[in-house]
Design an enzyme around this catalytic site. Structure first.
Site, PDB file in Angstrom:
ATOM      1  N   CYS B 192       0.500  -1.231   0.240  1.00  0.00           N
ATOM      2  CA  CYS B 192       0.163  -0.334  -0.162  1.00  0.00           C
ATOM      3  C   CYS B 192       0.924   1.674  -0.309  1.00  0.00           C
ATOM      4  O   CYS B 192       1.750   1.578  -0.927  1.00  0.00           O
ATOM      5  CB  CYS B 192      -0.792  -0.280   1.000  1.00  0.00           C
ATOM      6  SG  CYS B 192      -0.144  -0.214   2.644  1.00  0.00           S
ATOM      7  N   ARG B 193       0.816   1.706   0.852  1.00  0.00           N
ATOM      8  CA  ARG B 193       1.731   3.717   0.808  1.00  0.00           C
ATOM      9  C   ARG B 193       2.967   3.364   1.571  1.00  0.00           C
ATOM     10  O   ARG B 193       3.929   4.030   1.411  1.00  0.00           O
ATOM     11  CB  ARG B 193       0.409   4.384   2.118  1.00  0.00           C
ATOM     12  CG  ARG B 193      -1.104   4.565   0.295  1.00  0.00           C
ATOM     13  CD  ARG B 193      -1.518   5.790   2.081  1.00  0.00           C
ATOM     14  NE  ARG B 193      -2.539   5.861   1.563  1.00  0.00           N
ATOM     15  CZ  ARG B 193      -4.134   5.608   2.093  1.00  0.00           C
ATOM     16  NH1 ARG B 193      -4.055   5.634   3.190  1.00  0.00           N
ATOM     17  NH2 ARG B 193      -5.151   5.820   1.102  1.00  0.00           N
TER      18      ARG B 193
END
Lengths: 250, 250
Positions: B192-193
């Site tokens: 994800c981030r």
DNA sequence: TGCATATTCAATGGATAACTTGATTTCAAG
DNA sequence: CTTGAAATCAAGTTATCCATTGAATATGCA
């Protein structure tokens, strides 16, 4: 207190699909903010920069930073809370030091970011600015080649904690009296703690007033630690107090 | 206000031999402190980290960070005051972005420093931690070789602003419905981030519950920007708004 | 022109941080 | 045991920051 903030924040608009790991993730930013907070006071930054020159007692740090001892002590404790510095008692005085060489290089990176982002940084750098990378590299080359008289104008203890190879320790206050030591025809390069330190600038002014050809090197030993140029005790500022580290003593 | 502080500080104990360049030198630490202050609030750090994924409007940032719009706006203005972010109006909304790729990499360094200094960072990383460099390198090697199904579980816009080569965009909310798309026998790697983002962790939990062999990659595109792995619009987060930069639209 | 959306502004109250002052602890030296 | 030095602690004042609230300012759209 941070927990309370988190709770309040979590009540706001929880649009997130999965609310499971949120507070855990947010806790990480709280930790980062602890470091940020430590870096949010000019005095603490100044203390950190001083500590890059080597471990120091509270009293000395307070004097150099220009604050009261009690005030410096409080700031140092905050830095210790942020794990950026460590301390231990030596006799009746407490000696603070950086928590590792990573802190020193991080400081250098913060400084570089500031110079990249804030245009006013270079401008008001006391007028004089060797900032151009090429000029600085050329200067360093001459220094490395031993083509110049290299002057370390910091206090003697800082010189002893680590200095550039071949440098002469001449604290600024002693410079006027010790001018005769310097060969007259040779270019002189003076350095001190780093870009924010004014000692070398004043040394250059003094030297030029006395008829020398003088240059200012706007980096200090902590900034040149990765270089082959630093010698003495602490190229990367002292990390382990007692453990091994039998560096060749100049 | 900073000028006032300086004046007060200068009166204290001016033991310095030459008091000439002092206030000028101290001004530099004030500038550094501006950056530090910007980094001293968990919310601002979170906003910065979100902006590393790409430019965003105030409303979106506020929602993702879990704060009110007014509050986010104020924090963003402080970040802008510290020159860390820039903004420009697009129609009726204001799109913020990092002031340069240096900000993103500096954030990564701050994070690395925090992980080095604060032991509690890794511990409470939600239990799961791929943190060991070797394990992570091995995982990345498999990803690079295309030996795994690579899942980007961030919102679609963030995928479009830049993602890992070969990744499939499956926002976490859609994952349950889109499980059939994933080949059954193959190992799945979700990202994800970055390390502080919980989306991939939950994706892994979900996948394992559905009988998949799933791994969590705890780095995001902004962290792998220097790598050859990032594709899409913004490996280093978008710097110049209109100038050139004819992004190929996925 | 008038309405809706996105963002910012201004003001409030409550919490935090900064610096000062004076007292207190700790340790070394006599 | 007393003295003195170094550092910290505790208290108090002032300033600053933070989140919330409600109003104000664009900007796009009807």
């Amino acid at each position: 207190m941070q927990a309370r903030q988190n709770a309040a924040r979590r009540d706001a608009p929880p649009v997130d699909p999965a609310g499971a790991g949120r507070e855990a993730a947010l806790a990480h930013y709280d930790e980062l903010a602890r470091l940020g907070k430590a870096l949010s006071s000019p005095i603490r930054l100044r203390l950190l920069d001083l500590l890059r020159q080597g471990p120091r007692s509270v009293e000395v740090l307070a004097e150099r930073a220009g604050v009261t001892v009690a005030n410096a002590s409080q700031h140092l404790q905050q830095l210790r809370g942020g794990r950026l510095v460590e301390a231990d008692k030596r006799g009746q005085q407490v000696v603070y030091r950086l928590a590792g060489s990573a802190v020193s290089s991080f400081f250098a990176e913060l400084r570089a970011l500031a110079e990249a982002l804030l245009p006013e940084m270079d401008r008001l750098k006391h007028g004089l600015l060797v900032a151009e990378p090429e000029a600085r590299a050329a200067l360093l080359a001459r220094v490395r080649a031993g083509a110049v008289t290299l002057l370390d104008v910091r206090p003697a203890e800082e010189f002893e904690a680590g200095h550039l190879r071949g440098a002469l320790s001449v604290p600024l206050a002693e410079l006027p009296a010790r001018l005769p030591e310097l060969p007259k025809g040779r270019e002189v390069v003076a350095y001190c703690r780093g870009p924010f330190c004014h000692l070398a600038l004043e040394a250059v002014r003094l030297l030029e007033g006395a008829g020398y050809r003088a240059q200012h090197l706007d980096l200090g030993p902590p900034d040149l630690g990765a270089d082959d140029l630093v010698t003495g005790a602490a190229a990367p500022p002292a990390r382990s107090p007692a453990r091994a580290a039998p560096r060749r003593k100049r």
